[in-house]
Design a protein around this motif. Structure first.
Motif, PDB file in Angstrom:
ATOM      1  N   SER A 138       4.433  -9.202  -8.504  1.00 30.85           N
ATOM      2  CA  SER A 138       3.631 -10.170  -9.247  1.00 30.85           C
ATOM      3  C   SER A 138       3.630  -9.919 -10.746  1.00 30.85           C
ATOM      4  O   SER A 138       2.590  -9.943 -11.383  1.00 30.85           O
ATOM      5  CB  SER A 138       2.194 -10.152  -8.729  1.00 30.85           C
ATOM      6  N   GLN A 147      -6.389  -4.400  -1.540  1.00 29.82           N
ATOM      7  CA  GLN A 147      -5.086  -3.738  -1.659  1.00 29.82           C
ATOM      8  C   GLN A 147      -4.436  -3.519  -0.296  1.00 29.82           C
ATOM      9  O   GLN A 147      -3.235  -3.247  -0.212  1.00 29.82           O
ATOM     10  CB  GLN A 147      -5.246  -2.394  -2.386  1.00 29.82           C
ATOM     11  N   ALA A 191       1.213  -7.582  -4.839  1.00 35.80           N
ATOM     12  CA  ALA A 191       1.133  -6.927  -6.144  1.00 35.80           C
ATOM     13  C   ALA A 191       2.469  -6.417  -6.639  1.00 35.80           C
ATOM     14  O   ALA A 191       2.776  -6.494  -7.830  1.00 35.80           O
ATOM     15  CB  ALA A 191       0.114  -5.778  -6.078  1.00 35.80           C
ATOM     16  N   SER A 220      -7.606 -12.115  -4.621  1.00 33.22           N
ATOM     17  CA  SER A 220      -6.468 -11.525  -5.332  1.00 33.22           C
ATOM     18  C   SER A 220      -5.550 -10.712  -4.419  1.00 33.22           C
ATOM     19  O   SER A 220      -4.365 -10.551  -4.701  1.00 33.22           O
ATOM     20  CB  SER A 220      -6.955 -10.641  -6.481  1.00 33.22           C
TER      21      SER A 220
END
Length: 210
Positions: free
Chosen positions: A16, A90, A13, A8
């Motif tokens: 998204s 992240q 992010a 992921s």
């Protein structure tokens, strides 16, 4: 365009949106100079504009790790990327930026006289300089032991080998070969070049992503 949950972190992010209708996939190699060029323009200038202006219908951006075997250190650098994906997803994009900024350190001339594990140690140290990433954890995933496996196997790999295998298999299905390659909604967008300026990206987005 599918992205397994374990990877992921490859999804940018900030761009998204959950209702995104479009997907941009960037197939990049960490030791490819042209990949570095397109990444720096996209991540530094284009991504912020996507986040600000293209929230409706929205654009998903995915970094696809494309190992180029004629660069022997390509596998090693992408293993480091996979290790970051596993332990600090992240931080994957910031780590990728750091690695592209320092990619020449992993070109042939700069790795030829060091062992594989020595290269891993440098990569782990580089990863550890990124917020949220632990150097020792990364190194543990990367190091290859000189002890045969329990079954006597000598090709034992490291702790991210299976993840790398999956990514290579997934990329082969698309038929992507050169880097960088950009896919838009699952189809190769051949008009996009590594030399594109922000202005060219902006014009293309206006025509295709609204």
């Amino acid at each position: 365009m599918a992205l397994p949950p374990k990877f992921s972190g490859q999804l940018l992010a900030s761009t998204s949106g959950s209702e995104a209708k479009h997907t941009i996939e960037l197939y990049l190699d960490y030791v490819c100079p042209f990949s570095a060029k397109i990444f720096k323009t996209f991540y530094g200038s284009v991504a912020p504009v996507i986040e600000e202006k293209y929230t409706d219908p929205g654009i998903r951006v995915i970094f696809r790790q494309q190992i180029q075997p004629w660069h022997p250190s390509s596998t090693l650098t992408h293993e480091a990327g996979v290790a970051v994906l596993r332990t600090a997803p992240q931080s994957f994009w910031p780590f990728s930026k750091k690695l592209f900024d320092n990619q020449k350190d992993y070109f042939d001339v700069n790795v030829v006289n060091e062992s594989r594990n020595e290269t891993y140690k440098r990569l782990a140290k580089l990863a550890g300089s990124v917020d949220g990433v632990d150097e020792k954890t990364i190194l543990d995933l990367l190091l290859v032991t000189d002890t045969p496996g329990e079954d006597g196997s000598l090709n034992i790999g490291n702790k991210v080998t299976d993840d790398v295998k999956f990514q290579v298999k997934a990329n082969r299905v698309t038929g992507v070969h050169v880097t960088p390659t950009v896919l838009f909604n699952g189809v190769e967008e051949r008009s996009i070049s590594s030399s594109w300026t922000f202005e060219q990206w902006d014009e293309w987005l206006k025509k295709n992503a609204t």
